[in-house]
Scaffold this motif. Structure first.
Motif, PDB file in Angstrom:
ATOM      1  N   THR A 218       0.850  -1.187   0.000  1.00  0.00           N
ATOM      2  CA  THR A 218       0.000   0.000   0.000  1.00  0.00           C
ATOM      3  C   THR A 218       0.894   1.248   0.000  1.00  0.00           C
ATOM      4  O   THR A 218       2.115   1.133  -0.124  1.00  0.00           O
ATOM      5  N   HIS A 219       0.261   2.424   0.071  1.00  0.00           N
ATOM      6  CA  HIS A 219       1.003   3.681   0.137  1.00  0.00           C
ATOM      7  C   HIS A 219       0.896   4.251   1.551  1.00  0.00           C
ATOM      8  O   HIS A 219      -0.110   4.033   2.231  1.00  0.00           O
ATOM      9  N   LEU A 220       1.902   5.021   1.941  1.00  0.00           N
ATOM     10  CA  LEU A 220       1.863   5.667   3.253  1.00  0.00           C
ATOM     11  C   LEU A 220       2.561   7.025   3.193  1.00  0.00           C
ATOM     12  O   LEU A 220       3.730   7.119   2.820  1.00  0.00           O
ATOM     13  N   ALA A 221       1.797   8.067   3.573  1.00  0.00           N
ATOM     14  CA  ALA A 221       2.368   9.395   3.843  1.00  0.00           C
ATOM     15  C   ALA A 221       3.249   9.933   2.725  1.00  0.00           C
ATOM     16  O   ALA A 221       4.410  10.276   2.922  1.00  0.00           O
ATOM     17  N   GLU A 222       2.637  10.059   1.549  1.00  0.00           N
ATOM     18  CA  GLU A 222       3.390  10.564   0.402  1.00  0.00           C
ATOM     19  C   GLU A 222       3.449  12.096   0.423  1.00  0.00           C
ATOM     20  O   GLU A 222       4.435  12.682  -0.001  1.00  0.00           O
ATOM     21  N   SER A 223       2.359  12.730   0.889  1.00  0.00           N
ATOM     22  CA  SER A 223       2.349  14.204   0.887  1.00  0.00           C
ATOM     23  C   SER A 223       1.670  14.743   2.146  1.00  0.00           C
ATOM     24  O   SER A 223       0.914  14.034   2.814  1.00  0.00           O
ATOM     25  N   LYS A 224       1.911  16.009   2.420  1.00  0.00           N
ATOM     26  CA  LYS A 224       1.304  16.639   3.603  1.00  0.00           C
ATOM     27  C   LYS A 224      -0.215  16.703   3.469  1.00  0.00           C
ATOM     28  O   LYS A 224      -0.951  16.483   4.436  1.00  0.00           O
ATOM     29  N   ALA A 225      -0.699  17.010   2.265  1.00  0.00           N
ATOM     30  CA  ALA A 225      -2.146  17.101   2.053  1.00  0.00           C
ATOM     31  C   ALA A 225      -2.819  15.747   2.308  1.00  0.00           C
ATOM     32  O   ALA A 225      -3.897  15.671   2.889  1.00  0.00           O
ATOM     33  N   GLU A 226      -2.167  14.690   1.870  1.00  0.00           N
ATOM     34  CA  GLU A 226      -2.701  13.344   2.088  1.00  0.00           C
ATOM     35  C   GLU A 226      -2.744  13.031   3.589  1.00  0.00           C
ATOM     36  O   GLU A 226      -3.731  12.477   4.096  1.00  0.00           O
ATOM     37  N   VAL A 227      -1.692  13.388   4.310  1.00  0.00           N
ATOM     38  CA  VAL A 227      -1.646  13.138   5.758  1.00  0.00           C
ATOM     39  C   VAL A 227      -2.791  13.884   6.453  1.00  0.00           C
ATOM     40  O   VAL A 227      -3.474  13.329   7.321  1.00  0.00           O
ATOM     41  N   ARG A 228      -3.041  15.132   6.021  1.00  0.00           N
ATOM     42  CA  ARG A 228      -4.149  15.919   6.620  1.00  0.00           C
ATOM     43  C   ARG A 228      -5.488  15.252   6.325  1.00  0.00           C
ATOM     44  O   ARG A 228      -6.365  15.176   7.180  1.00  0.00           O
ATOM     45  N   TYR A 244      -3.098   2.021   9.810  1.00  0.00           N
ATOM     46  CA  TYR A 244      -2.769   0.664   9.368  1.00  0.00           C
ATOM     47  C   TYR A 244      -2.440  -0.243  10.562  1.00  0.00           C
ATOM     48  O   TYR A 244      -2.835  -1.408  10.610  1.00  0.00           O
ATOM     49  N   ASP A 245      -1.705   0.298  11.508  1.00  0.00           N
ATOM     50  CA  ASP A 245      -1.210  -0.550  12.597  1.00  0.00           C
ATOM     51  C   ASP A 245      -2.335  -1.034  13.507  1.00  0.00           C
ATOM     52  O   ASP A 245      -2.325  -2.188  13.950  1.00  0.00           O
ATOM     53  N   ARG A 246      -3.305  -0.173  13.765  1.00  0.00           N
ATOM     54  CA  ARG A 246      -4.359  -0.537  14.727  1.00  0.00           C
ATOM     55  C   ARG A 246      -5.226  -1.681  14.218  1.00  0.00           C
ATOM     56  O   ARG A 246      -5.907  -2.326  15.009  1.00  0.00           O
ATOM     57  N   ILE A 247      -5.229  -1.937  12.901  1.00  0.00           N
ATOM     58  CA  ILE A 247      -6.004  -3.070  12.405  1.00  0.00           C
ATOM     59  C   ILE A 247      -5.092  -4.244  11.997  1.00  0.00           C
ATOM     60  O   ILE A 247      -5.537  -5.200  11.374  1.00  0.00           O
ATOM     61  N   GLY A 248      -3.823  -4.168  12.365  1.00  0.00           N
ATOM     62  CA  GLY A 248      -2.934  -5.315  12.150  1.00  0.00           C
ATOM     63  C   GLY A 248      -2.428  -5.480  10.731  1.00  0.00           C
ATOM     64  O   GLY A 248      -2.128  -6.583  10.288  1.00  0.00           O
ATOM     65  N   LEU A 249      -2.315  -4.361  10.026  1.00  0.00           N
ATOM     66  CA  LEU A 249      -1.906  -4.448   8.622  1.00  0.00           C
ATOM     67  C   LEU A 249      -0.384  -4.431   8.438  1.00  0.00           C
ATOM     68  O   LEU A 249       0.116  -4.768   7.374  1.00  0.00           O
ATOM     69  N   LEU A 250       0.348  -4.063   9.478  1.00  0.00           N
ATOM     70  CA  LEU A 250       1.807  -3.911   9.329  1.00  0.00           C
ATOM     71  C   LEU A 250       2.562  -5.140   9.823  1.00  0.00           C
ATOM     72  O   LEU A 250       2.326  -5.630  10.923  1.00  0.00           O
ATOM     73  N   GLY A 251       3.483  -5.632   9.001  1.00  0.00           N
ATOM     74  CA  GLY A 251       4.327  -6.760   9.390  1.00  0.00           C
ATOM     75  C   GLY A 251       5.483  -6.879   8.420  1.00  0.00           C
ATOM     76  O   GLY A 251       5.656  -6.026   7.535  1.00  0.00           O
ATOM     77  N   SER A 252       6.241  -7.951   8.540  1.00  0.00           N
ATOM     78  CA  SER A 252       7.437  -8.093   7.701  1.00  0.00           C
ATOM     79  C   SER A 252       7.096  -8.418   6.250  1.00  0.00           C
ATOM     80  O   SER A 252       7.962  -8.394   5.390  1.00  0.00           O
ATOM     81  N   ARG A 253       5.815  -8.721   5.977  1.00  0.00           N
ATOM     82  CA  ARG A 253       5.375  -8.975   4.599  1.00  0.00           C
ATOM     83  C   ARG A 253       4.577  -7.785   4.063  1.00  0.00           C
ATOM     84  O   ARG A 253       3.795  -7.928   3.119  1.00  0.00           O
ATOM     85  N   THR A 254       4.745  -6.613   4.688  1.00  0.00           N
ATOM     86  CA  THR A 254       4.063  -5.395   4.231  1.00  0.00           C
ATOM     87  C   THR A 254       5.077  -4.464   3.566  1.00  0.00           C
ATOM     88  O   THR A 254       6.143  -4.225   4.131  1.00  0.00           O
ATOM     89  N   VAL A 255       4.718  -3.957   2.385  1.00  0.00           N
ATOM     90  CA  VAL A 255       5.582  -2.992   1.692  1.00  0.00           C
ATOM     91  C   VAL A 255       4.820  -1.672   1.562  1.00  0.00           C
ATOM     92  O   VAL A 255       3.722  -1.625   0.996  1.00  0.00           O
ATOM     93  N   LEU A 256       5.424  -0.608   2.101  1.00  0.00           N
ATOM     94  CA  LEU A 256       4.776   0.701   2.158  1.00  0.00           C
ATOM     95  C   LEU A 256       5.528   1.666   1.253  1.00  0.00           C
ATOM     96  O   LEU A 256       6.721   1.936   1.482  1.00  0.00           O
ATOM     97  N   ALA A 257       4.830   2.169   0.249  1.00  0.00           N
ATOM     98  CA  ALA A 257       5.487   3.093  -0.673  1.00  0.00           C
ATOM     99  C   ALA A 257       5.516   4.498  -0.088  1.00  0.00           C
ATOM    100  O   ALA A 257       4.516   4.963   0.461  1.00  0.00           O
ATOM    101  N   HIS A 258       6.656   5.139  -0.192  1.00  0.00           N
ATOM    102  CA  HIS A 258       6.910   6.559   0.096  1.00  0.00           C
ATOM    103  C   HIS A 258       7.380   6.866   1.512  1.00  0.00           C
ATOM    104  O   HIS A 258       8.547   7.113   1.725  1.00  0.00           O
TER     105      HIS A 258
END
Ligand SMILES: [Zn+2]
Length: 413
Positions: A218-228, A244-258
């Motif tokens: 998935t993507h994460l925090a590419e721009s300030k406007a997106e974060v807002r 993402y973390d609160r629903i258990g989406l992050l782990g060693s098999r997760t790739v986060l763009a940006h």
């Protein structure tokens, strides 16, 4: 039967990435290949003594492992670099109308062929890619595959045109039936980014990826406007990463763009979850003239590899990505080395997608997927030679490799 008959010896300069600080270079070396796999690499004299009666294929230049692109959108290949500006405008005005077209399967097939062909011409043999929302186009990309790719249909439930969301498989039964129907070793669960999904959809994606041991991108925090925007959409979350973390989406098999706009607690969270970051320097520069804080990645020991992010990235060439990587961080006074550049564009990406046991460098037993570059520098010229490979226009860089081999066979792009 004489087993040496199946062996091919490639003689060239050999450049082998080991880790972010180390590479091994043999100016006159041989890579011995049998049945598509590397059986040995070393100095010509030594290897030739072991295989004295085998014909040697001499290559004029230096071979290195084929590139890995940890984040791109194959469906945006045709519009790469067409626009730079604000992410959300660019998506709405250019990218989503373009991706809509992939409902047409003959267009999808034609584009998939062009994508693989151009990637191989540029020396990229492996990677992780977003598709459009369409399952049909995704299956076409999987069936036309040349090289070793992991691909997923983008999941988009909300905040996007109906012409996309109505084709998205974000619901549990829909996503499960896609996953049941594809080869899991080439498929990634692909929630587009937090603004396009509700917490319930993200949870489904995380659950299905985890229960089937699939990669999730998935993507994460590419721009300030997106974060807002994410802050407004998910007021219950502490920050974007926490969505993402609160629903258990992050782990060693997760790739986060940006991961350009993260605060310290978010970096700590990524490190703790052992998630991978796909660093896309040319894309960040093209859309925002922004720079991912490489020093934070290093400080918190977050795993990462380089990526083109086409179509926001203006070129699918990893040499172009490397050019921008060196230029952007050096302009900010952050040290980057040629060794790190090679490792982050080859073996590190293989590690991120779980292919490092079978590809990513020249260790015996791995696939003979390599690229031939012009020149065979002396040892003391090596770092400068590698930098020079990355100098030039996009068109020059996309055509700089002299040849690409998959499983020891030279491919016709
Ligand atoms: Zn992207």
């Amino acid at each position: 039967m004489n087993s040496t008959r199946t062996i091919t010896l490639f003689r060239a300069g050999l450049l082998n990435p080991i880790d972010s600080d180390t590479w091994v270079y043999i100016r006159d070396g041989i890579c011995a290949v049998s049945k598509g796999r590397i059986i040995q690499c070393g100095p010509t004299n030594k290897i030739y003594r072991q295989f004295p009666n085998i014909e040697v294929i001499s290559l004029d230049g230096t071979i290195m492992p084929g590139f890995t692109d940890l984040h791109c959108h194959w469906v945006q290949h045709d519009v790469q670099g067409v626009y730079s500006g604000e992410l959300l405008d660019w998506l709405q005005n250019y990218i989503w109308p373009e991706e809509r077209r992939f409902i047409n399967e003959s267009l999808a097939r034609e584009r998939a062929k062009a994508f693989y062909s151009d990637m191989l011409r540029a020396g990229t043999v492996m990677g992780l890619s977003f598709s459009s929302v369409h399952v049909g186009a995704t299956k076409i990309a999987l069936s036309e595959m040349r090289g070793d790719w992991i691909i997923g249909n983008a999941l988009m439930a909300v905040n996007a045109p109906n012409y996309l969301t109505s084709h998205s498989c974000h619901r549990y039964d829909d996503l499960r039936s896609v996953v049941d129907d594809v080869d899991g070793s080439h498929y990634a669960v692909t929630p587009r980014f937090a603004p396009n999904l509700r917490a319930v959809d993200l949870r489904i994606a995380a659950e299905i990826a985890s229960s089937r041991s699939l990669l999730l991108q998935t993507h994460l925090a590419e721009s300030k406007a997106e974060v807002r925007w994410v802050k407004e959409l998910f007021p219950e979350a502490k920050n974007y990463t926490d969505v993402y973390d609160r629903i258990g989406l992050l782990g060693s098999r997760t790739v986060l763009a940006h991961c350009v706009e993260l605060d310290e607690t978010e970096w700590i969270c990524l490190a703790k979850r052992r998630a991978w970051v796909a660093h896309c320097p040319s894309s960040n520069e093209a859309l925002y003239n922004s720079r991912m804080p490489l020093e934070r990645l290093r400080q918190f020991h977050v795993s990462w590899a380089l990526a083109s992010d086409i179509g926001a990235g203006p070129s699918h060439s990893m040499l172009h990505v490397l050019q921008r990587f060196f230029a952007i961080h050096e302009a900010a006074g952050v040290r980057v080395t040629s060794e790190e550049g090679l490792y982050r564009s080859t073996l590190a990406g293989a590690q991120a997608i779980g292919r490092d046991k079978v590809a990513g460098n020249f260790m015996p037993g791995k696939r003979a997927d390599f690229v031939l570059m012009p020149g065979r520098p002396r040892q003391n010229e090596l770092s400068g030679w590698f930098r020079d490979l990355c100098v030039g226009t996009i068109a020059e860089l996309e055509h700089r490799p002299l040849g690409t081999w998959l499983g020891g066979m030279q491919i016709e792009p």
